[in-house]
Design a protein around this motif. Structure first.
Motif, PDB file in Angstrom:
ATOM      1  N   GLU A  22      20.220  47.269  55.142  1.00 45.58           N
ATOM      2  CA  GLU A  22      21.633  46.969  54.917  1.00 45.58           C
ATOM      3  C   GLU A  22      21.805  45.468  54.725  1.00 45.58           C
ATOM      4  O   GLU A  22      21.044  44.673  55.258  1.00 45.58           O
ATOM      5  CB  GLU A  22      22.460  47.481  56.094  1.00 45.58           C
ATOM      6  N   PHE A  23      22.839  45.103  53.985  1.00 44.45           N
ATOM      7  CA  PHE A  23      23.134  43.702  53.715  1.00 44.45           C
ATOM      8  C   PHE A  23      23.615  43.030  54.998  1.00 44.45           C
ATOM      9  O   PHE A  23      24.534  43.509  55.656  1.00 44.45           O
ATOM     10  CB  PHE A  23      24.214  43.598  52.632  1.00 44.45           C
ATOM     11  N   CYS A  24      22.961  41.942  55.385  1.00 45.59           N
ATOM     12  CA  CYS A  24      23.373  41.138  56.534  1.00 45.59           C
ATOM     13  C   CYS A  24      22.834  39.730  56.312  1.00 45.59           C
ATOM     14  O   CYS A  24      21.977  39.521  55.448  1.00 45.59           O
ATOM     15  CB  CYS A  24      22.880  41.743  57.848  1.00 45.59           C
ATOM     16  N   GLU A  28      19.908  38.325  53.413  1.00 43.74           N
ATOM     17  CA  GLU A  28      20.677  37.952  52.224  1.00 43.74           C
ATOM     18  C   GLU A  28      19.765  37.460  51.100  1.00 43.74           C
ATOM     19  O   GLU A  28      19.950  37.808  49.933  1.00 43.74           O
ATOM     20  CB  GLU A  28      21.710  36.876  52.570  1.00 43.74           C
ATOM     21  N   SER A  72      27.263  43.308  46.534  1.00 44.55           N
ATOM     22  CA  SER A  72      28.263  43.981  47.361  1.00 44.55           C
ATOM     23  C   SER A  72      27.631  44.426  48.676  1.00 44.55           C
ATOM     24  O   SER A  72      26.548  45.003  48.690  1.00 44.55           O
ATOM     25  CB  SER A  72      28.801  45.201  46.613  1.00 44.55           C
ATOM     26  N   ALA A  73      28.325  44.173  49.790  1.00 40.87           N
ATOM     27  CA  ALA A  73      27.855  44.620  51.110  1.00 40.87           C
ATOM     28  C   ALA A  73      27.947  46.141  51.221  1.00 40.87           C
ATOM     29  O   ALA A  73      27.461  46.728  52.183  1.00 40.87           O
ATOM     30  CB  ALA A  73      28.659  43.946  52.207  1.00 40.87           C
ATOM     31  N   GLU A  74      28.560  46.793  50.217  1.00 41.48           N
ATOM     32  CA  GLU A  74      28.675  48.253  50.193  1.00 41.48           C
ATOM     33  C   GLU A  74      27.356  48.908  49.763  1.00 41.48           C
ATOM     34  O   GLU A  74      27.161  50.096  49.935  1.00 41.48           O
ATOM     35  CB  GLU A  74      29.819  48.630  49.243  1.00 41.48           C
TER      36      GLU A  74
END
Length: 136
Positions: free
Chosen positions: A86-88, A92, A112-114
């Motif tokens: 997941e994006f964190c 990054e 997108s963090a989605e």
């Protein structure tokens, strides 16, 4: 040619992978996904949306298989566990590296963090250089 260079060759020549995982009903789900490369990971990744059913299915059962290449010709078959990144802030730089080409292609400025990245941690890699095509 090493397994990694064969995978890279297949991914560049055939940028769509056939992926298989077990869906929420217990059946095999087959999808076609665009392959993204990562020099930092040294592996190949696929990006999906957190809102997709596939995201929930893979978080519930990480076993899967991917086929990269032509199903009737040269290809690689990978099987193992699929890791969900997941994006964190900690990853990054990885997301930027993986998505730099995609962002440029679609004129977007940021990831997108989605989205999440699916990374195949292959326990088994089978390289098929060619197969005889079926005669009709």
């Amino acid at each position: 040619m090493t397994n990694f260079s064969s995978l890279k060759h297949f991914a560049q020549k055939y940028p769509i992978a056939t992926t298989k995982h077990i869906n929420l009903s217990g059946f095999i789900q087959v999808d076609r996904d665009h392959i993204l490369e990562s020099d930092k990971l040294g592996r190949f990744v696929i990006s999906i949306s957190k809102s997709s059913q596939k995201y929930q299915e893979i978080k519930g059962n990480k076993k899967g298989s991917w086929t990269i290449g032509s199903l009737l010709g040269e290809h690689a078959e990978l099987s193992g566990d699929v890791e969900v990144l997941e994006f964190c802030p900690e990853n990054e730089a990885l997301f930027k590296e993986v998505w730099s080409e995609v962002l440029t292609r679609y004129g977007q400025e940021q990831m997108s963090a989605e989205r999440v990245l699916l990374v195949m941690n292959a326990r088994d890699i089978k390289i098929i250089q060619s197969q005889k095509q079926l005669q009709g």
